[in-house]
Structure formats: C-alpha cells, structure tokens
Design a protein around this motif. Structure first.
Motif, PDB file in Angstrom:
ATOM      1  N   PRO A  98       0.811  -1.226   0.000  1.00  0.00           N
ATOM      2  CA  PRO A  98       0.000   0.000   0.000  1.00  0.00           C
ATOM      3  C   PRO A  98       0.844   1.275   0.000  1.00  0.00           C
ATOM      4  O   PRO A  98       0.467   2.263  -0.630  1.00  0.00           O
ATOM      5  N   ALA A  99       1.988   1.259   0.699  1.00  0.00           N
ATOM      6  CA  ALA A  99       2.830   2.446   0.728  1.00  0.00           C
ATOM      7  C   ALA A  99       3.370   2.781  -0.660  1.00  0.00           C
ATOM      8  O   ALA A  99       3.495   3.963  -1.020  1.00  0.00           O
ATOM      9  N   VAL A 100       3.685   1.755  -1.435  1.00  0.00           N
ATOM     10  CA  VAL A 100       4.171   1.984  -2.799  1.00  0.00           C
ATOM     11  C   VAL A 100       3.043   2.545  -3.664  1.00  0.00           C
ATOM     12  O   VAL A 100       3.244   3.489  -4.437  1.00  0.00           O
ATOM     13  N   ILE A 101       1.840   1.993  -3.523  1.00  0.00           N
ATOM     14  CA  ILE A 101       0.703   2.498  -4.297  1.00  0.00           C
ATOM     15  C   ILE A 101       0.394   3.938  -3.925  1.00  0.00           C
ATOM     16  O   ILE A 101       0.074   4.767  -4.786  1.00  0.00           O
ATOM     17  N   ASP A 102       0.506   4.262  -2.655  1.00  0.00           N
ATOM     18  CA  ASP A 102       0.244   5.638  -2.233  1.00  0.00           C
ATOM     19  C   ASP A 102       1.199   6.611  -2.924  1.00  0.00           C
ATOM     20  O   ASP A 102       0.790   7.677  -3.402  1.00  0.00           O
ATOM     21  N   ALA A 103       2.470   6.231  -3.017  1.00  0.00           N
ATOM     22  CA  ALA A 103       3.437   7.093  -3.704  1.00  0.00           C
ATOM     23  C   ALA A 103       3.180   7.112  -5.207  1.00  0.00           C
ATOM     24  O   ALA A 103       3.292   8.156  -5.857  1.00  0.00           O
ATOM     25  N   ALA A 104       2.816   5.955  -5.767  1.00  0.00           N
ATOM     26  CA  ALA A 104       2.587   5.860  -7.209  1.00  0.00           C
ATOM     27  C   ALA A 104       1.400   6.704  -7.645  1.00  0.00           C
ATOM     28  O   ALA A 104       1.349   7.173  -8.799  1.00  0.00           O
ATOM     29  N   THR A 105       0.441   6.918  -6.748  1.00  0.00           N
ATOM     30  CA  THR A 105      -0.764   7.672  -7.082  1.00  0.00           C
ATOM     31  C   THR A 105      -0.742   9.080  -6.470  1.00  0.00           C
ATOM     32  O   THR A 105      -1.782   9.738  -6.417  1.00  0.00           O
ATOM     33  N   SER A 106       0.422   9.528  -6.037  1.00  0.00           N
ATOM     34  CA  SER A 106       0.619  10.898  -5.541  1.00  0.00           C
ATOM     35  C   SER A 106       1.431  11.687  -6.555  1.00  0.00           C
ATOM     36  O   SER A 106       2.322  11.142  -7.226  1.00  0.00           O
ATOM     37  N   LEU A 107       1.156  12.968  -6.671  1.00  0.00           N
ATOM     38  CA  LEU A 107       1.855  13.814  -7.634  1.00  0.00           C
ATOM     39  C   LEU A 107       3.354  13.848  -7.335  1.00  0.00           C
ATOM     40  O   LEU A 107       3.760  14.191  -6.223  1.00  0.00           O
ATOM     41  N   GLN A 108       4.158  13.507  -8.326  1.00  0.00           N
ATOM     42  CA  GLN A 108       5.613  13.475  -8.165  1.00  0.00           C
ATOM     43  C   GLN A 108       6.326  14.490  -9.066  1.00  0.00           C
ATOM     44  O   GLN A 108       7.539  14.665  -8.949  1.00  0.00           O
ATOM     45  N   THR A 109       5.578  15.160  -9.941  1.00  0.00           N
ATOM     46  CA  THR A 109       6.217  16.008 -10.944  1.00  0.00           C
ATOM     47  C   THR A 109       5.877  17.488 -10.783  1.00  0.00           C
ATOM     48  O   THR A 109       6.159  18.291 -11.690  1.00  0.00           O
ATOM     49  N   GLY A 110       5.288  17.867  -9.650  1.00  0.00           N
ATOM     50  CA  GLY A 110       5.003  19.274  -9.387  1.00  0.00           C
ATOM     51  C   GLY A 110       4.185  19.907 -10.487  1.00  0.00           C
ATOM     52  O   GLY A 110       3.223  19.322 -10.988  1.00  0.00           O
TER      53      GLY A 110
ATOM     54  N   PHE B 103       2.120  13.504 -13.168  1.00  0.00           N
ATOM     55  CA  PHE B 103       2.511  12.111 -13.049  1.00  0.00           C
ATOM     56  C   PHE B 103       2.835  11.753 -11.615  1.00  0.00           C
ATOM     57  O   PHE B 103       3.479  12.527 -10.891  1.00  0.00           O
ATOM     58  N   GLY B 104       2.349  10.578 -11.212  1.00  0.00           N
ATOM     59  CA  GLY B 104       2.849   9.931 -10.012  1.00  0.00           C
ATOM     60  C   GLY B 104       4.027   9.075 -10.408  1.00  0.00           C
ATOM     61  O   GLY B 104       4.771   9.412 -11.331  1.00  0.00           O
ATOM     62  N   LEU B 105       4.204   7.953  -9.746  1.00  0.00           N
ATOM     63  CA  LEU B 105       5.232   6.995 -10.157  1.00  0.00           C
ATOM     64  C   LEU B 105       4.602   6.029 -11.155  1.00  0.00           C
ATOM     65  O   LEU B 105       4.053   5.001 -10.792  1.00  0.00           O
ATOM     66  N   GLY B 106       4.610   6.399 -12.415  1.00  0.00           N
ATOM     67  CA  GLY B 106       4.042   5.547 -13.452  1.00  0.00           C
ATOM     68  C   GLY B 106       2.615   5.866 -13.805  1.00  0.00           C
ATOM     69  O   GLY B 106       2.225   5.779 -14.968  1.00  0.00           O
ATOM     70  N   PHE B 107       1.804   6.226 -12.834  1.00  0.00           N
ATOM     71  CA  PHE B 107       0.408   6.563 -13.111  1.00  0.00           C
ATOM     72  C   PHE B 107       0.273   8.017 -13.557  1.00  0.00           C
ATOM     73  O   PHE B 107       0.910   8.920 -12.999  1.00  0.00           O
ATOM     74  N   SER B 108      -0.587   8.233 -14.537  1.00  0.00           N
ATOM     75  CA  SER B 108      -1.043   9.573 -14.860  1.00  0.00           C
ATOM     76  C   SER B 108      -2.145   9.944 -13.872  1.00  0.00           C
ATOM     77  O   SER B 108      -2.957   9.095 -13.495  1.00  0.00           O
ATOM     78  N   LEU B 109      -2.163  11.204 -13.441  1.00  0.00           N
ATOM     79  CA  LEU B 109      -3.126  11.675 -12.445  1.00  0.00           C
ATOM     80  C   LEU B 109      -4.034  12.745 -13.049  1.00  0.00           C
ATOM     81  O   LEU B 109      -3.650  13.463 -13.977  1.00  0.00           O
ATOM     82  N   SER B 110      -5.221  12.876 -12.486  1.00  0.00           N
ATOM     83  CA  SER B 110      -6.158  13.880 -12.973  1.00  0.00           C
ATOM     84  C   SER B 110      -5.686  15.294 -12.655  1.00  0.00           C
ATOM     85  O   SER B 110      -5.731  16.187 -13.492  1.00  0.00           O
ATOM     86  N   GLY B 111      -5.256  15.514 -11.415  1.00  0.00           N
ATOM     87  CA  GLY B 111      -4.828  16.845 -11.012  1.00  0.00           C
ATOM     88  C   GLY B 111      -5.999  17.803 -10.885  1.00  0.00           C
ATOM     89  O   GLY B 111      -7.159  17.394 -10.806  1.00  0.00           O
ATOM     90  N   THR B 112      -5.684  19.075 -10.883  1.00  0.00           N
ATOM     91  CA  THR B 112      -6.705  20.114 -10.754  1.00  0.00           C
ATOM     92  C   THR B 112      -6.645  21.053 -11.949  1.00  0.00           C
ATOM     93  O   THR B 112      -5.701  21.014 -12.737  1.00  0.00           O
ATOM     94  N   GLY B 113      -7.655  21.894 -12.070  1.00  0.00           N
ATOM     95  CA  GLY B 113      -7.673  22.865 -13.152  1.00  0.00           C
ATOM     96  C   GLY B 113      -8.605  22.452 -14.273  1.00  0.00           C
ATOM     97  O   GLY B 113      -9.268  21.416 -14.219  1.00  0.00           O
ATOM     98  N   THR B 114      -8.634  23.281 -15.307  1.00  0.00           N
ATOM     99  CA  THR B 114      -9.609  23.110 -16.385  1.00  0.00           C
ATOM    100  C   THR B 114      -8.985  22.699 -17.714  1.00  0.00           C
ATOM    101  O   THR B 114      -9.693  22.580 -18.710  1.00  0.00           O
ATOM    102  N   ALA B 115      -7.681  22.501 -17.761  1.00  0.00           N
ATOM    103  CA  ALA B 115      -7.047  22.106 -19.014  1.00  0.00           C
ATOM    104  C   ALA B 115      -7.531  20.720 -19.433  1.00  0.00           C
ATOM    105  O   ALA B 115      -7.728  19.838 -18.592  1.00  0.00           O
ATOM    106  N   PRO B 116      -7.740  20.487 -20.733  1.00  0.00           N
ATOM    107  CA  PRO B 116      -8.200  19.175 -21.190  1.00  0.00           C
ATOM    108  C   PRO B 116      -7.232  18.063 -20.801  1.00  0.00           C
ATOM    109  O   PRO B 116      -6.008  18.225 -20.901  1.00  0.00           O
ATOM    110  N   ASN B 117      -7.771  16.947 -20.339  1.00  0.00           N
ATOM    111  CA  ASN B 117      -6.956  15.772 -20.053  1.00  0.00           C
ATOM    112  C   ASN B 117      -7.817  14.527 -20.182  1.00  0.00           C
ATOM    113  O   ASN B 117      -9.037  14.605 -20.284  1.00  0.00           O
ATOM    114  N   PHE B 118      -7.180  13.379 -20.170  1.00  0.00           N
ATOM    115  CA  PHE B 118      -7.879  12.116 -20.423  1.00  0.00           C
ATOM    116  C   PHE B 118      -8.987  11.832 -19.409  1.00  0.00           C
ATOM    117  O   PHE B 118      -9.978  11.181 -19.738  1.00  0.00           O
TER     118      PHE B 118
END
Length: 384
Positions: free
Chosen positions: A275-287, A310-325
């Motif tokens: 779980p600790a690895v998943i938590d880091a993988a799904t947390s923003l790592q690229t500012g 990006f997290g560690l490998g996962f793409s994240l939704s993030g915040t804001g209004t810019a188009p994303n997947f």
C-alpha cells in the motif's frame, strides 16, 4: 451502488453516436463503483471493414497501456527490496553506457524514479533504437540503446516517453528478479496472481482469432503515421517482448488489474503490491512541470496547456480546467494509464469509481484526449 441510470444511458448513447459517425469503430467498456459493475457493454465493430461485431472477450493490443503492467513489476520490486527509486539504470544494465564514452554523458544519472515519471532525459521517440521489426527481442533493444544519447539533463523535464523508458525498466526488473524472459516474469508476478487469463506480453496463437486489429485513423502528417502503429499487428507476436507497447488483454482482465489498485494492492486475499508503494505511485511526483508531448498537442488545438501530473508511473487527474484524459470533474488523485488513441482505464479513489475503455480504431491523439475528456465526464457524472 448509487449510479444514475439516466446518466449511464447517456454515456452509452454518446458512444453509439461516436461510432455511427465514424470517430472510432467499436468499444468494450466497464464502469464500476465500489467494485460492483454498473455498466458493461460491447458496442460497434471489432473490425469495421469486415463487419465483425465487438465481443466481450475480444483481445486488444493495448499499446502504451502495457506500461502499466511494467510499472507494476517495478512496484513489486520496490516493495520487495529488489530495486529502489534511486537504483540507476547502469547499476543493472552497465552496457547502457555504450561503447563510446562521449555518448555516455549523463547516462549514469538516470534512475528508476526518472523512468517512472518520464523525466529520464532520453529521446521521446516510439523507436527504441531499432526499427519496428526488431522490437520483439528485448535483448537487442537494450543493446541498441547503448548507442542512443541522452538529450536532456535527467530530472529536469517531463516528456512522455513512448518506448525507451519502459524498455529499460522492463530489463531492470527482469535482471532484478533473475528471469530469463520478461514475459514470464510478468505472467508469474502479475497476470496469473490476478487471474488475468487472457493477458500477456505478446499475442499467443491461441488468442489470435479473438484479436482486434489495429486500424489507425490519423493524418499522414501527424506525430505518428498510421504505419507506426499498424505495423504492430505483425510485430506483436507470441514471442515478442515489448515492455512499453506489447501487451494484449481483454476488458475483463483490465478491470481486474484496475481493481488491484483500487483495493490498495490486495485482490482475492493476496497482497501483491505494498500500500505504501501504491500511495506514492498515485501521488503527484512532478510538481507543476508540463508534459512536453501533450503541451504540444494542446498548443496545436488552442487549448490551455495541462500540467504533466505524473505519479510513479500513473497519470493523475490533477486540478484545473485544461483538457486531459480523465476530464476536469474526476477527483484530483484519480489515476490511470492509456494507450495511443484507443485504450484507457482510471480509478477515482474519492468516488470509488473505476472506468475501463478499450476501443477499436486508433484516433488522432488530440481527438483522443477530447473523446476521453467527454466520456470520462459522462462516467463520473453517473455517480451520485
């Protein structure tokens, strides 16, 4: 499970309308909440040219969604102490330096964290040092990468890497675990434990009759030409080992895979990923670093430039209004992966919502972002 049936019907109707107007050919979809499937459907054609309808057990060449499987092997290796985020590529693959010391500049700085976050500084090319007909032998790809130069200081920019990062990562985990073949490692550490019976790196002959052919609808002058992708119909063979693009799977198997991460690494009583690895993988790592590839697509469309997210490998939704997947209405830590113009899954942890979408007919990547922004919004709008 608190899903709006009218909104679910609206999602289906939009997909049907897209297919009827020729935006893409067909879809297998699962939308689930709290792990319970609220909507599963097969729409349109697996192959429009022959009239073959989409079937639930269709096997897709999932393109870059394959990277999610390679990432998962890295997560296991991290949690089991076989690798660290600071492990350098050259610690396990010394031949990555190559034979010319002048071309080895900065290669000793690239580590696993850089590969997972697309900040390695290696070229953002779909060709990992070899032509496409040579992609399937991982050892040959790794040998060729010794002659490929670093183009940016590792860690300083985020540019989505179609091939090189995950070719290197796949070889790193293979060597860390001591397996002869990468495909066997993935099968034994990920696919078999999860019950992903129709998933592999490569396309087994026994599944070829269920395989959905890659048919590309992109402009000839686009970032990728049709032949760059359609050639994989021939090159993703039973023996091919392409950790970046060579996975094949079904909608039900991808749902099982997504469930592993929704459930924090546990499925069927087994804890496969810490779980600790998943938590880091799904947390923003690229500012707030932008993603050079998708910033370029946004600029061509006149869109607001998105953050890389990006997290560690996962793409994240993030915040804001810019188009994303994942669209602007999923929660900020919604995470997932996608393949060029065709495949996507995401998990919204705040709403406990899972979306899996595998399509036939590979779209232009700008059109693909617009499609998934629309459909992800319709999916999340169904949760009440």
């Amino acid at each position: 499970m608190s899903m709006n049936p009218t909104a679910l019907k609206r999602l289906e109707d939009e997909i049907t309308a897209d297919i009827e107007r020729g935006a893409y050919d067909g879809v297998n979809l699962i939308l689930a909440r709290h792990g319970e499937i609220a909507l599963q459907g097969s729409y349109g054609f697996a192959e429009r040219a022959t009239g073959r309808p989409t079937a639930q057990d269709d096997v897709y060449r999932i393109l870059s969604m394959s990277k999610a499987f390679t990432n998962t092997l890295a997560y296991r290796a991290l949690g089991e102490g076989k690798l660290a985020l600071s492990t350098r590529v050259v610690d396990l693959i010394p031949e990555f330096f190559g034979r010319d010391r002048f071309r080895a500049v900065r290669k000793d700085r690239i580590n696993l964290a850089h590969l997972l976050t697309h900040r390695s500084g290696m070229p953002a090319t779909p060709d990992p040092g070899l032509p496409a007909d040579k992609f399937g032998v991982l050892a040959d790809v790794i040998e060729a990468l010794g002659a490929v130069d670093v183009v940016n200081e590792p860690g300083t920019n985020l540019n989505y890497a179609p091939s090189i990062n995950h070719a290197l990562m796949g070889e790193m985990v293979r060597r860390a675990y001591g397996y002869e073949h990468f495909r066997d490692l993935a099968r034994e550490l990920v696919f078999e434990p999860l019950g992903m019976k129709d998933t592999a790196f490569g396309l087994p002959e026994s599944r070829r009759d269920r395989a959905v052919p890659l048919k590309v609808y992109v402009p000839e002058d686009g970032w990728l030409a049709p032949e760059d992708i359609e050639c994989l119909n021939d090159h993703i063979t039973e023996d091919a080992e392409m950790p970046w693009v060579g996975g094949t799977s079904t909608v039900d198997d991808i749902f099982r895979f997504a469930e592993l991460f929704r459930r924090k690494g546990e499925l069927g009583g087994d804890r496969l990923v810490a779980p600790a690895v998943i938590d880091a993988a799904t947390s923003l790592q690229t500012g707030d670093m932008p993603n050079d590839l998708y910033s370029g697509i946004a600029a061509m469309r006149g869109w607001e430039a998105p953050a890389g997210n990006f997290g560690l490998g996962f793409s994240l939704s993030g915040t804001g209004t810019a188009p994303n997947f994942f669209g602007p209405f999923t929660s900020p830590r919604t995470f997932g992966n996608y393949g060029a113009g065709s495949t996507l899954f995401w998990v919204d942890p705040e709403r406990d919502l899972t979306f899996v979408f595998l399509s036939s007919g590979v779209m232009d990547e700008g059109d693909n972002v617009a499609r998934f922004q629309k459909l992800s919004t319709l999916a999340v709008a169904a949760a009440v």
